[in-house]
Design a protein around this motif. Sequence first.
Motif, PDB file in Angstrom:
ATOM      1  N   SER A  26       0.847  -1.193   0.000  1.00 38.37           N
ATOM      2  CA  SER A  26       0.000   0.000   0.000  1.00 38.37           C
ATOM      3  C   SER A  26       0.880   1.240   0.000  1.00 38.37           C
ATOM      4  O   SER A  26       1.872   1.294   0.725  1.00 38.37           O
ATOM      5  N   ARG A  27       0.524   2.199  -0.819  1.00 40.03           N
ATOM      6  CA  ARG A  27       1.250   3.471  -0.820  1.00 40.03           C
ATOM      7  C   ARG A  27       0.832   4.257   0.409  1.00 40.03           C
ATOM      8  O   ARG A  27      -0.332   4.315   0.776  1.00 40.03           O
ATOM      9  N   CYS A  28       1.804   4.863   1.049  1.00 35.65           N
ATOM     10  CA  CYS A  28       1.560   5.631   2.272  1.00 35.65           C
ATOM     11  C   CYS A  28       2.025   7.060   2.015  1.00 35.65           C
ATOM     12  O   CYS A  28       3.223   7.311   1.895  1.00 35.65           O
ATOM     13  N   ASP A  29       1.094   7.986   1.915  1.00 35.89           N
ATOM     14  CA  ASP A  29       1.475   9.368   1.623  1.00 35.89           C
ATOM     15  C   ASP A  29       1.256  10.305   2.811  1.00 35.89           C
ATOM     16  O   ASP A  29       1.177  11.511   2.646  1.00 35.89           O
ATOM     17  N   SER A  30       1.190   9.743   4.000  1.00 34.33           N
ATOM     18  CA  SER A  30       1.009  10.563   5.198  1.00 34.33           C
ATOM     19  C   SER A  30       2.319  11.249   5.577  1.00 34.33           C
ATOM     20  O   SER A  30       3.359  10.597   5.673  1.00 34.33           O
ATOM     21  N   PRO A  31       2.305  12.553   5.798  1.00 37.98           N
ATOM     22  CA  PRO A  31       3.528  13.242   6.210  1.00 37.98           C
ATOM     23  C   PRO A  31       3.965  12.845   7.626  1.00 37.98           C
ATOM     24  O   PRO A  31       5.098  13.092   8.015  1.00 37.98           O
ATOM     25  N   GLN A  36       7.213   5.419   2.444  1.00 34.34           N
ATOM     26  CA  GLN A  36       6.256   5.626   1.357  1.00 34.34           C
ATOM     27  C   GLN A  36       5.387   4.405   1.076  1.00 34.34           C
ATOM     28  O   GLN A  36       4.362   4.517   0.418  1.00 34.34           O
ATOM     29  N   TRP A  37       5.818   3.227   1.515  1.00 31.84           N
ATOM     30  CA  TRP A  37       5.079   1.997   1.252  1.00 31.84           C
ATOM     31  C   TRP A  37       4.922   1.201   2.543  1.00 31.84           C
ATOM     32  O   TRP A  37       5.782   1.235   3.413  1.00 31.84           O
ATOM     33  N   THR A  38       3.820   0.484   2.649  1.00 34.13           N
ATOM     34  CA  THR A  38       3.624  -0.437   3.762  1.00 34.13           C
ATOM     35  C   THR A  38       3.321  -1.817   3.195  1.00 34.13           C
ATOM     36  O   THR A  38       2.793  -1.954   2.093  1.00 34.13           O
ATOM     37  N   TYR A  53      -2.641   3.873  12.523  1.00 33.80           N
ATOM     38  CA  TYR A  53      -3.051   4.577  11.301  1.00 33.80           C
ATOM     39  C   TYR A  53      -3.930   3.702  10.408  1.00 33.80           C
ATOM     40  O   TYR A  53      -4.608   4.213   9.520  1.00 33.80           O
TER      41      TYR A  53
END
Length: 84
Positions: A26-31, A36-38, A53
């Motif tokens: 999964s792409r992770c775009d949370s600052p 960036q990926w999980t 999260y």
Amino acid sequence: MAAESPRIEAKRRVEYFDLPARSFLSRCDSPRLPFQWTINPYRGCEFGCKYCYARYAHEFMELRDPEDFERKIYAKRFDQGALS
């Protein structure tokens, strides 16, 4: 829908369900997170950390009870048919 997945097994008060998936990445775009990926092979978690999260995923699946995150765990199964 994920909520209609067949149950795999149950322990204590936790139920496990089979969830066909196209990917475990999964792409992770949370600052707030330093990556960036999980890699997430399931939805839900027996640990049930209140700050996790990933809790929003159960809300996305229309499982509104906060305890469902700890009690209903969806194990992702790679489904090659979903790729076509």
